[in-house]
Design a protein around this motif. Structure first.
Motif: not given
Length: 424
Positions: A379-391, A416-417
């Motif tokens: 979740q912390k990674a997604l705060v910085i990079d919210p559209e990264n498919p791996r995250y 997927r999107e």
């Protein structure tokens, strides 16, 4: 004197108009506008002063005949009716022969004539396989080769014809000649994309490349091609030998990717000191350090040469500590040294909130089946990079493990999107 002057002006005007329509026909043929080409050619011929029989304007007549040949050849290629197809090809052949009679040294005419006869020969072979073929394009291709002995396009045309005739020995020689003239075609895959290509031609390819190297014909390209052939045969030592030789020729052309490939060959040959030296050279001229360091890491990771990677990482760690720390942590994870990886990643995060560092912490947590820590870090990674498919995929897995199926499916759909959007 006055009538002669007017006749001269009239003749030059007609000649100019004729040449205009000849050029317009050529453009229309290129654009596959055959109806427009036909009209233009009729007008070009009509406006030719004193008619096509006048030797004074032979060169103009030759150009018109050539374009008429191209016109009928183009019509044939898009014709589905057999009789019309053959008729168009015969008309093309006739006009190319007329043009050749005026100028036997024009390559464009020779190409069109050879191709027209070849297509007639091919049709006759397929339609009347039991009877003797009245067409034979070989002399026309031989004539074409005599006009353009070093023309690569011509050699490919002849090779395709020889393959059709199943003249395997002659085809092999032609392939050798092709790679001799242009060794890069053996190295970049262009030759292998041809319909006539088969693995049996490899010996001829090697002969052609070796001759180019011996004669110093496009020596840099020839060395790179020979290196690629050796690499395909898993002969790393030979691949390295020729690639190293190639990089020493016109060294100003070497790029980051040239050095990364050379370093990879050193690595595969277990020459770790040389590999490190060349990789450092690549990084020294890099304009995208992060991307190129990642490529270098993957070469070490693919071979599982982690100790050797740690040495090059220590050389550059002072320049980009966070980036190097992340890849060192990846190495630790690959070796199963999770605690060392955690220490490195926490050190990176202390300097800067790097999304990849949080993601790697989530991976360690996943390996240790700590689903809460996994979800928290990703979740912390997604705060910085919210559209990264791996995250997003990692977050979905964590939610599934926590029993939060509905939320997990939302994140999986989003992954997927975002993956599809990144590919477009």
């Amino acid at each position: 004197m006055l009538p002669i002057f007017f006749i001269l002006i009239y003749g030059l005007t007609c000649l100019g108009i004729s040449r205009y329509y000849t050029q317009k026909a050529a453009i229309n043929i290129h654009l596959r506008d055959f109806s427009g080409a036909e009209i233009a050619l009729q007008r070009a011929l009509f406006m030719l002063p004193f008619g096509p029989a006048a030797s004074l304007f032979n060169s103009d007549n030759q150009r018109i005949q050539t374009q008429r040949g191209m016109y009928f050849l183009g019509l044939a290629k898009q014709e589905s009716r057999r009789l019309e197809y053959v008729k168009h090809l015969k008309d093309a052949m006739l006009h190319f022969k007329n043009a050749k009679a005026i100028n036997p040294y024009e390559v464009k005419i020779a190409k069109g004539l050879a191709e027209s006869v070849f297509l007639l020969e091919k049709y006759s072979t397929e339609a009347h396989s039991e009877s003797k073929n009245p067409y034979n394009a070989l002399p026309y291709y031989e004539n074409l080769l005599s006009l353009r002995p070093n023309g690569l396009t011509v050699h490919y045309m002849v090779a395709r014809y020889l393959a059709f005739k199943r003249m395997d020995t002659e085809l092999g020689r032609m392939v050798s000649r092709i790679v001799y003239l242009c060794p890069s075609d053996a190295g970049n895959g262009d030759l292998s994309k041809e319909a006539f290509y088969s693995p049996s031609l490899k010996e001829f390819i090697i002969k052609g490349v070796d001759k180019a190297i011996a004669d110093k014909v496009r020596l840099r390209d020839a060395c790179f091609a020979r290196s690629r052939i050796a690499a395909e045969d898993n002969d790393t030592a030979t691949a390295l030998e020729f690639y190293k030789k190639g990089t020493g020729i016109q060294a100003y052309r070497n790029s980051v990717y040239t050095y990364i490939h050379l370093g990879t060959l050193f690595l595969e040959n277990r020459e770790f000191d040389q590999a490190q030296k060349v990789f450092l050279k690549a990084l020294s001229i890099s304009d995208n350090w992060g991307r190129h360091f990642k490529m270098i890491y993957h070469q070490y990771n693919k071979q599982k040469f982690f100790q050797a990677f740690s040495r090059i990482a220590s050389e550059v760690e002072g320049r980009f500590p966070s980036l190097v720390g992340i890849y060192m942590a990846k190495m630790d994870i690959a070796l199963g040294e999770n605690n060392a990886a955690i220490c490195r990643l926490e050190k990176v995060i202390a300097e800067k909130d790097e999304p990849e560092a949080f993601y790697l912490l989530a991976r360690v947590a996943e390996m240790e089946k700590d689903w809460d820590a996994m979800a928290s870090n990703v979740q912390k990674a997604l705060v910085i990079d919210p559209e990264n498919p791996r995250y997003l995929r990692s977050f979905a897995r964590a939610l599934y493990r926590q029993g939060k199926t509905a939320q997990a499916e939302i994140q999986a759909d989003k992954a997927r999107e975002c993956s599809k959007a990144s590919q477009n």
